[in-house]
Design an enzyme around this catalytic site. Structure first.
Site, mmCIF file in Angstrom:
data_model
loop_
_atom_site.group_PDB
_atom_site.id
_atom_site.type_symbol
_atom_site.label_atom_id
_atom_site.label_comp_id
_atom_site.label_asym_id
_atom_site.label_seq_id
_atom_site.Cartn_x
_atom_site.Cartn_y
_atom_site.Cartn_z
ATOM 1 N N ARG A 331 16.063 -0.106 -8.267
ATOM 2 C CA ARG A 331 14.957 0.257 -9.157
ATOM 3 C C ARG A 331 14.480 1.693 -8.984
ATOM 4 N NH1 ARG A 331 10.407 -1.989 -9.040
ATOM 5 N NH2 ARG A 331 9.935 -1.851 -11.259
ATOM 6 N N TYR A 335 14.744 4.045 -12.222
ATOM 7 C CA TYR A 335 13.558 4.590 -12.897
ATOM 8 C C TYR A 335 12.418 4.957 -11.968
ATOM 9 C CZ TYR A 335 13.670 -0.561 -13.663
ATOM 10 O OH TYR A 335 13.856 -1.906 -13.545
ATOM 11 N N CYS A 362 27.253 5.831 -1.143
ATOM 12 C CA CYS A 362 27.795 7.175 -1.247
ATOM 13 C C CYS A 362 27.336 7.804 -2.552
ATOM 14 C CB CYS A 362 29.311 7.069 -1.198
ATOM 15 S SG CYS A 362 30.039 8.595 -0.694
ATOM 16 N N GLU A 363 26.054 8.176 -2.566
ATOM 17 C CA GLU A 363 25.403 8.593 -3.812
ATOM 18 C C GLU A 363 24.086 9.244 -3.409
ATOM 19 O OE1 GLU A 363 25.716 8.611 -7.769
ATOM 20 O OE2 GLU A 363 26.895 7.029 -6.850
#
Ligand SMILES: *Cc1c(COP(=O)(O)O)cnc(C)c1O
Length: 433
Positions: A331, A335, A362-363
């Site tokens: 979440r 947003y 991995c982000e």
């Protein structure tokens, strides 16, 4: 002190949920872990169900919007509280069916139900189809005919209410993938068309004006617009519809900035408007349906993680990484949803630090929150994220092939596992070579 009444701190300075020490939960079941206070969920259910009885003589039904948290335990729980369930997919429908939810209390939503899903719903005998558009209507009529059945339908209407500004906008809110538009005559036209179809029985109308709404006003406006529409349908087509589904969207407390309305006040306010408008339009009182999702489970759940790496970038920020992240709670990444965080093993201590809480995916966008006030944390501490009961488990994924967490329910001081932790075998079980 906390965003949810089911949380407290014990004499060891540990966070408790439903009276159970979160440190023992983490130890017994591992982390990440979803924890749901069953008694708190039941209290939320009863606020809605009792208010339907009190303010509207029980002439209606509360449906749990299962997309907020869909599993067998939750479906059984809400059915035992005399609620129905709304579903938006074959998977949610199957879960409700296997959990033993009475099919006549199941409402099937969705803006693009597939033929297979419609057939499944027809053969299981779901109570109502909430039809979104004309092509679905014609398809449903055709499939019902082939199955030798008559489908009972409500139409999803876009009433043009902007829930966050309280405006009734004639054109502003019609750009939406859901529903037929009231204002330009589409809604009237689809009901006229449906009344000519042999295998369709038109029962009522539905609207859902948004989510995480904190005021009574937009719900009252929507109720007024919708009952007036029932009046117009009667005057124009000579059809008296008996069901009015006002959707969900009732706000909950995520952080101390949020100030939700007590849930029973919605039914009180809305029933007054429905009664007054129905009288004015000379209509029989419709059966009312409400579809709370978030407000049934949101504040009854928390997620527990183990703190791993802590990285301070001087003059920039401190990252605190946990053993979960966007896979179990997307979440914030989706947003920028805000949460309250606590070091569960020092829950009563002052929040003397600020962290950006990161996941292990991995982000770079895999965060659970930024600049979150927290107790100074160390590797190995247990981090609690509060009010994660809704739209966490149900939105989870296996990104990076990370197994989904287990879910535990606590009730009366006892705990039980309601969803097993996924294993690496689960991760590869559908791989064919
Ligand atoms: C999402 C949704 C709900 C539930 O909304 P909450 O904000 O979780 O209460 C109810 N009805 C419909 C049609 C929905 O799409």
């Amino acid at each position: 002190m906390f965003t949810s009444p089911c949380l407290s701190v014990n004499e060891e300075n540990h966070l408790t949920i439903g009276g159970v020490d979160t440190l023992s939960l983490a130890k017994e079941y591992g982390t990440p872990l979803y924890v749901l206070d069953e008694d708190a969920v039941r209290r939320n259910c009863r606020l809605y169900v009792d208010s339907m009885n009190r303010f509207y003589d029980g002439h209606g039904l509360i449906l749990f919007a299962s997309k907020a948290l869909c599993n067998t335990a939750m479906c059984k729980l809400v059915a035992s509280e005399n609620m129905g369930v709304d579903v938006v997919s074959g998977g949610e429908l199957y879960t409700a069916y296997k959990a033993g939810v009475p099919m006549e209390k199941v409402y099937f939503h969705g803006n693009n139900k597939t033929e297979a899903e419609l057939n499944m719903a027809l053969s299981l005998g779901v109570g109502r189809f909430v039809v979104d558009n004309q092509s679905e209507l014609l398809e449903l009529d055709r499939l019902a005919k082939a199955a030798g059945k008559k489908a009972s339908v409500l139409f999803r209407i876009t009433p043009g209410i902007d829930a966050h500004t309280h405006d009734f906008i004639m054109t502003g809110k019609i750009d939406c993938k859901f529903g037929v538009i009231l204002e330009n005559g589409d809604a009237m036209e689809i009901i006229r068309l449906a009344s000519t179809l042999e295998n369709i029985e038109v029962v009522g109308v539905h609207c859902h004006i948004g989510s995480q709404i904190f005021d009574l006003e937009p719900f009252c406006e929507a109720a007024s617009v919708m009952v007036n529409f029932l009046g117009d349908v009667k005057d124009t087509l000579g059809i008296t519809l008996s069901e009015l589904n006002l959707g969900g969207g009732f706000g909950i407390c995520y952080t101390e900035k949020d100030d939700p309305v007590p849930y029973d006040q919605y039914m009180e306010a809305v029933s007054k408007v429905v009664k007054a408008t129905a009288e004015k339009r000379n209509l029989p009182l419709p059966k009312i349906l409400m579809e709370p999702g978030r407000s049934i489970v949101g504040d009854a759940g928390i997620t527990l993680y183990t703190v791993g790496a802590i990285k301070n970038i001087p003059g920039v920020r401190s990252y605190l990484a946990v053993d979960g992240g966007m896979g179990d709670n997307p979440r914030y990444a989706l947003y920028q949803a805000e949460y309250e965080f606590l070091v569960a093993n020092r829950a009563g201590s002052a929040k003397d630090a600020v962290y950006t809480v990161a996941g292990k995916c991995c982000e770079s966008g895999d965060l659970l929150g930024e600049h979150a006030p927290l107790q100074t944390a160390n590797s190995g501490d247990i981090l609690a994220v509060l009010s994660t009961g809704a739209y966490n488990y149900s939105m989870s994924s296996n990104y990076n092939r990370i197994p989904r967490p287990a879910m535990v329910m606590v009730s009366g001081g006892k705990t039980r596992i309601v969803v097993k932790r996924e294993t690496y075998e689960d991760i590869i079980k559908n791989d064919c070579e």
